[in-house]
Design a protein around this motif. Structure first.
Motif, PDB file in Angstrom:
ATOM      1  N   ASN A 287      -9.807  -8.040   4.138  1.00 28.79           N
ATOM      2  CA  ASN A 287     -10.898  -8.442   5.011  1.00 28.79           C
ATOM      3  C   ASN A 287     -10.417  -8.710   6.435  1.00 28.79           C
ATOM      4  OD1 ASN A 287     -13.190  -9.476   6.163  1.00 28.79           O
ATOM      5  ND2 ASN A 287     -13.642 -10.894   4.514  1.00 28.79           N
ATOM      6  N   THR A 288     -10.873  -7.882   7.399  1.00 27.22           N
ATOM      7  CA  THR A 288     -10.573  -8.035   8.832  1.00 27.22           C
ATOM      8  C   THR A 288      -9.087  -8.234   9.098  1.00 27.22           C
ATOM      9  OG1 THR A 288     -10.860 -10.440   8.909  1.00 27.22           O
ATOM     10  CG2 THR A 288     -12.838  -9.099   9.139  1.00 27.22           C
ATOM     11  N   PHE A 289      -8.231  -7.582   8.328  1.00 26.24           N
ATOM     12  CA  PHE A 289      -6.797  -7.838   8.405  1.00 26.24           C
ATOM     13  C   PHE A 289      -6.269  -7.606   9.819  1.00 26.24           C
ATOM     14  CE2 PHE A 289      -2.324  -6.482   7.117  1.00 26.24           C
ATOM     15  CZ  PHE A 289      -1.888  -7.783   6.984  1.00 26.24           C
ATOM     16  N   TYR A 290      -6.588  -6.486  10.422  1.00 26.80           N
ATOM     17  CA  TYR A 290      -6.113  -6.200  11.771  1.00 26.80           C
ATOM     18  C   TYR A 290      -7.194  -6.350  12.838  1.00 26.80           C
ATOM     19  CZ  TYR A 290      -1.631  -4.554  10.040  1.00 26.80           C
ATOM     20  OH  TYR A 290      -0.396  -4.481   9.463  1.00 26.80           O
ATOM     21  N   SER A 291      -8.435  -6.260  12.454  1.00 25.96           N
ATOM     22  CA  SER A 291      -9.506  -6.405  13.441  1.00 25.96           C
ATOM     23  C   SER A 291     -10.841  -6.524  12.720  1.00 25.96           C
ATOM     24  CB  SER A 291      -9.534  -5.200  14.393  1.00 25.96           C
ATOM     25  OG  SER A 291     -10.696  -5.223  15.196  1.00 25.96           O
ATOM     26  N   ALA A 292     -11.690  -7.411  13.244  1.00 26.30           N
ATOM     27  CA  ALA A 292     -13.035  -7.546  12.677  1.00 26.30           C
ATOM     28  C   ALA A 292     -13.909  -6.334  12.993  1.00 26.30           C
ATOM     29  CB  ALA A 292     -13.694  -8.813  13.212  1.00 26.30           C
ATOM     30  N   ALA A 293     -13.427  -5.446  13.859  1.00 28.84           N
ATOM     31  CA  ALA A 293     -14.171  -4.216  14.134  1.00 28.84           C
ATOM     32  C   ALA A 293     -14.148  -3.271  12.947  1.00 28.84           C
ATOM     33  CB  ALA A 293     -13.589  -3.525  15.370  1.00 28.84           C
ATOM     34  N   TYR A 294     -13.225  -3.523  12.002  1.00 29.47           N
ATOM     35  CA  TYR A 294     -13.123  -2.697  10.793  1.00 29.47           C
ATOM     36  C   TYR A 294     -13.148  -3.633   9.579  1.00 29.47           C
ATOM     37  CZ  TYR A 294     -11.627   0.850  14.135  1.00 29.47           C
ATOM     38  OH  TYR A 294     -11.572   1.718  15.195  1.00 29.47           O
ATOM     39  N   PRO A 295     -14.324  -4.044   9.137  1.00 29.97           N
ATOM     40  CA  PRO A 295     -14.418  -5.051   8.068  1.00 29.97           C
ATOM     41  C   PRO A 295     -14.090  -4.530   6.678  1.00 29.97           C
ATOM     42  CG  PRO A 295     -16.600  -4.306   8.707  1.00 29.97           C
ATOM     43  CD  PRO A 295     -15.645  -3.660   9.660  1.00 29.97           C
ATOM     44  N   ASN A 296     -13.974  -3.203   6.509  1.00 30.25           N
ATOM     45  CA  ASN A 296     -13.789  -2.647   5.169  1.00 30.25           C
ATOM     46  C   ASN A 296     -12.363  -2.132   4.970  1.00 30.25           C
ATOM     47  OD1 ASN A 296     -14.686  -2.016   2.580  1.00 30.25           O
ATOM     48  ND2 ASN A 296     -15.173   0.091   3.150  1.00 30.25           N
ATOM     49  N   GLN A 297     -11.378  -2.915   5.375  1.00 30.99           N
ATOM     50  CA  GLN A 297      -9.984  -2.525   5.216  1.00 30.99           C
ATOM     51  C   GLN A 297      -9.531  -2.766   3.772  1.00 30.99           C
ATOM     52  OE1 GLN A 297      -7.599  -4.078   8.665  1.00 30.99           O
ATOM     53  NE2 GLN A 297      -9.600  -4.711   9.421  1.00 30.99           N
ATOM     54  N   TRP A 298      -8.452  -2.095   3.395  1.00 27.54           N
ATOM     55  CA  TRP A 298      -7.954  -2.170   2.011  1.00 27.54           C
ATOM     56  C   TRP A 298      -6.430  -2.062   2.026  1.00 27.54           C
ATOM     57  CZ3 TRP A 298      -5.074   1.258  -0.897  1.00 27.54           C
ATOM     58  CH2 TRP A 298      -4.988   1.001  -2.277  1.00 27.54           C
ATOM     59  N   GLU A 299      -5.778  -2.712   1.065  1.00 25.83           N
ATOM     60  CA  GLU A 299      -4.318  -2.685   1.022  1.00 25.83           C
ATOM     61  C   GLU A 299      -3.826  -2.808  -0.419  1.00 25.83           C
ATOM     62  OE1 GLU A 299      -0.580  -4.540   3.575  1.00 25.83           O
ATOM     63  OE2 GLU A 299      -2.559  -5.498   3.651  1.00 25.83           O
ATOM     64  N   ALA A 300      -2.703  -2.159  -0.682  1.00 25.70           N
ATOM     65  CA  ALA A 300      -2.005  -2.290  -1.968  1.00 25.70           C
ATOM     66  C   ALA A 300      -0.542  -2.563  -1.669  1.00 25.70           C
ATOM     67  CB  ALA A 300      -2.153  -1.018  -2.798  1.00 25.70           C
ATOM     68  N   LEU A 333      -7.297   1.429   7.049  1.00 24.00           N
ATOM     69  CA  LEU A 333      -8.151   0.745   8.012  1.00 24.00           C
ATOM     70  C   LEU A 333      -9.613   0.821   7.581  1.00 24.00           C
ATOM     71  CD1 LEU A 333      -8.002  -0.742  10.759  1.00 24.00           C
ATOM     72  CD2 LEU A 333      -8.516   1.455  11.846  1.00 24.00           C
ATOM     73  N   ILE A 334      -9.993   1.938   6.983  1.00 30.62           N
ATOM     74  CA  ILE A 334     -11.316   2.102   6.377  1.00 30.62           C
ATOM     75  C   ILE A 334     -11.082   2.541   4.934  1.00 30.62           C
ATOM     76  CG2 ILE A 334     -13.514   3.322   6.467  1.00 30.62           C
ATOM     77  CD1 ILE A 334     -13.031   3.773   9.440  1.00 30.62           C
ATOM     78  N   LYS A 335     -11.492   1.721   3.988  1.00 28.85           N
ATOM     79  CA  LYS A 335     -11.216   1.985   2.583  1.00 28.85           C
ATOM     80  C   LYS A 335     -11.727   3.362   2.163  1.00 28.85           C
ATOM     81  CE  LYS A 335     -11.797   0.014  -2.041  1.00 28.85           C
ATOM     82  NZ  LYS A 335     -12.394  -1.088  -2.834  1.00 28.85           N
ATOM     83  N   GLY A 336     -10.825   4.131   1.507  1.00 31.02           N
ATOM     84  CA  GLY A 336     -11.179   5.454   1.040  1.00 31.02           C
ATOM     85  C   GLY A 336     -11.084   6.530   2.090  1.00 31.02           C
TER      86      GLY A 336
END
Length: 692
Positions: A287-300, A333-336
């Motif tokens: 969630n907003t890991f690097y910026s709130a402009a991209y709220p749908n971030q994902w990480e493993a 940065l954008i999931k998927g």
């Protein structure tokens, strides 16, 4: 012929010395104490005396000197010097959270444990221990060293993933928090402090198996199991595993993952040996890991650890140690989507040897460490030639196209002088890193403690430290961030004074500090119009005070009333930015906790039912940028002050424990990290049981 039925000879003493170098530290015989003074009992820190009866019983059954034996006399060694020093004679303050503290507080992650310390700042994006930044005394998440049984869990890619501990909560014997600059003791990255997690050993001659399962809010489910056993002469081992999943307590914070940890130990008459291995695997919405402009971030993330350590038991103690830590990171940065997608693989290889000996003038230690850090990445490092690309496992057709590496060589020397009520520790670290230049830099330090009475201990210290920029600080580039390859290592000169008062009813701890830092690293936004963060450096002064109190209500008010103990903890920090480029918003360094207060009360309700209440009040400096429809505005909103009330209910039986954790009882919503609205009331309930 040897008569196995002959009764062991018993040594009887009429007096007892509380010193860390006393006869009890070397006798391997049964000892009967004739007179044990009240003053001696009062000198044992209550936090260090929290060994459970089961632990003490286990140590007597095995005949092996366990941690519980040492705790009972307040003689536990702590990580405050290169040579092992008992807590009651160490030259530096160390805050210790014991296994019983953890159990009573109702914590399920190490991150939750650290929230109990006022000097530690724990910032979570998603709750439940996922995506957590940890810092000490107003520092940043990159400025601490985290160790597991003395093995550094170094992640040169970024400190954001440093809290991904490859160990389960049931494994922990205690957590030691060393506040302040500690490079000459813990290595180059211990800039503002260090956290050492010490795991439990075996507690019985026969194998045992403990397990826990719980569930609750947001579809959260957790399970954990641990076993320990002994065999042969001096051999023992432990193993644990866990799994958790959740729909997430905040937007885009669903996660799943697990951990595994194991040890193999040998304790003989001439030497001891320890092998440990751990692994973690986590997939989560970032969630907003690097910026709130991209709220749908994902990480493993994946992390693997293996280390081996030995220690000889002659006049000169030789302690060689080797370790390997691998960290894997897949970020979207954008999931998927492949937009802003990054892959990283980091490896840290460490080989070290420490030696110490005791002689007429105290304990002398010296050692050396070589650490190689490398990373293969699609974003961090220097460009590889096409023929040098490394394929990414499980990603057909994808390759690491960048690489960076550096080798750090350190030499250590230290002497601990102990005379009557005084302990003086003098030491220095000489450090050279090939990524900077080929020159040695020296980081000395001096720690002093004075014990005017059995109850009082006074401390003073001065230490210099450094912290190398992370690979993210140097190289990261994205639509929202830009690193700086010209960054220099952070350096600081830190002064601390403190005092401990130890009594059977109350234990008090005070400290005051001043740290002067140069080349301090932060990510800043230069203007409201340019919403990008840039890595930059500046000069910073850091001031603060802290106080802790632990009151044994059962000793004060008697055993026949319900209240057992109360702890109070407070820390205040302020900072002065001496020099650096103007900025609109700081992302990390200037978003520190100015005030933090923690109160924790433990009491019985009826029979086997007990309750623990925890209140945390925090005021955070700094502000976050308000976004509307994923677009930044020029509005900065202060973090302000918030208070949280948690409760744990526990029913304890001989073979099982039922519990319910009620977090944020007032259902208060707040912001602890930019644009991430923290959840309200959360309930978790479960059972812990001993299978055999």
């Amino acid at each position: 012929m040897y008569n196995s039925t002959k009764k062991a000879q018993v040594a009887t003493f009429s007096q007892f010395s509380r010193k860390g170098w006393s006869l009890f530290s070397c006798l391997h015989r049964e000892v009967r104490i004739g007179v044990l003074g009240v003053a001696t009992l009062a000198s044992a820190t209550p936090r260090l005396m929290a060994a459970t009866p089961a632990q003490a019983e286990g140590s007597m059954q095995t005949g092996i000197a366990t941690h519980a034996d040492t705790l009972a006399l307040g003689e536990a060694n702590v990580s405050a010097s290169r040579a092992p020093m008992a807590a009651n004679v160490a030259a530096r303050q160390v805050l210790t959270l014991t296994h019983d503290d953890l159990a009573a507080a109702g914590v399920r992650t190490i991150n939750d444990v650290l929230k109990l310390s006022a000097g530690v700042d724990v910032r979570q994006r998603g709750g439940f221990g996922i995506q957590t930044d940890i810092s000490i005394d107003g520092g940043t998440h990159d400025q601490i060293t985290i160790l597991l049984n003395g093995v550094p869990l170094v992640n040169p890619q970024t400190g954001h993933n440093a809290a991904d501990f490859p160990v389960n909560i049931s494994d922990i014997e205690r957590i030691e928090i060393l506040e302040g600059a500690a490079s000459r003791v813990m290595g180059s990255q211990a800039f503002s402090g260090a956290i050492n997690v010490v795991t439990r050993g075996t507690s019985a001659t026969t194998p045992h198996l403990d397990a826990m399962v719980e569930g609750g809010s947001y579809g959260t489910v957790r399970g954990e199991a641990r076993t320990a056993w002994q065999w042969g002469q001096g051999w023992s081992g432990t193993a644990s595993g866990s799994y958790q999943r959740s729909d997430g307590a905040t937007a885009n914070s669903a996660f799943k993952g697990g951990k595994g940890f194991g040890t193999l130990n040998y304790d003989g008459s001439d030497f001891s040996f320890n092998l440990q291995a751990g692994a973690t695997a986590n997939d989560f919405g970032a969630n907003t890991f690097y910026s709130a402009a991209y709220p749908n971030q994902w990480e493993a993330t994946r992390r693997y650890l293996i280390s081996a350590r030995a220690e000889s038991k002659g006049r000169v103690h030789l302690v060689p140690q080797v370790s390997w830590v691998r960290s894997l990171d897949h970020f979207q940065l954008i999931k998927g989507s492949t937009t802003g997608e990054n892959f990283h693989r980091g490896d840290v290889f460490t080989a070290a040897i420490n030696a110490w000996t005791q002689w007429a003038l105290g304990r002398t230690a010296f050692g050396a460490e070589v650490r190689n850090e490398n990373i293969y990445s699609t974003n961090l490092g220097r460009d590889l030639q096409p023929g040098q690309y490394i394929g990414i496992k499980h990603e057909d057709g994808r390759s690491y196209t960048k690489k960076d590496d550096r080798t750090n060589l350190s030499y250590f020397a230290e002497h601990n002088f102990m005379w009557r009520q005084v302990t003086l520790s003098l030491g220095v670290m000489a450090e050279r890193n090939n990524a900077i230049d080929h020159k040695f830099r020296f980081y000395p330090g001096i720690d002093l403690s004075y014990r005017p009475t059995n109850a009082w201990r006074l401390f003073a210290s001065w230490n210099k430290s450094l912290r190398l920029p992370s690979f993210t600080d140097l190289w990261y580039k994205s639509p929202t961030q830009e690193g700086n390859v010209g960054l220099k290592p952070e350096e600081c000169s830190a002064f601390r004074i403190g005092a401990d008062f130890i009594h059977r009813i109350v234990t008090l701890r005070f400290n005051a500090r001043y740290q002067r830092g140069t080349h301090m690293i932060d990510w800043v936004m230069r203007s409201a119009e340019d919403s990008k963060y840039y890595a930059t450096s500046f000069s910073l002064d850091n001031y603060g005070v802290g106080a802790d109190a632990r009151i044994s209500l059962s000793e004060w008010w008697g055993k026949h009333q319900p209240f057992e103990w109360l702890t109070l903890s407070y820390a205040w920090t302020t900072q002065h930015r001496r020099a650096g480029e103007p900025y609109f918003k700081s992302n990390y360094a200037m978003e520190y906790l100015r005030h933090k207060f923690v109160a924790h009360l433990h009491h019985r309700i009826v029979s086997r039912l007990s309750a623990d209440w925890t209140v945390r009040v925090q005021q955070r400096e700094g502000a976050y940028l308000v976004y509307q429809a994923a677009k930044p505005t020029a509005d900065l909103r202060p973090y302000g002050t918030h208070a949280l009330l948690d409760c744990k209910l526990q029913w304890t039986a001989p073979r099982y424990t039922l519990f319910a954790d009620l977090n944020n009882l007032t259902n208060h919503h707040y912001y602890d990290l930019a644009n991430v609205r923290q959840p309200g009331f959360i309930v978790m309930a479960g059972v812990k049981f001993n299978l055999w």
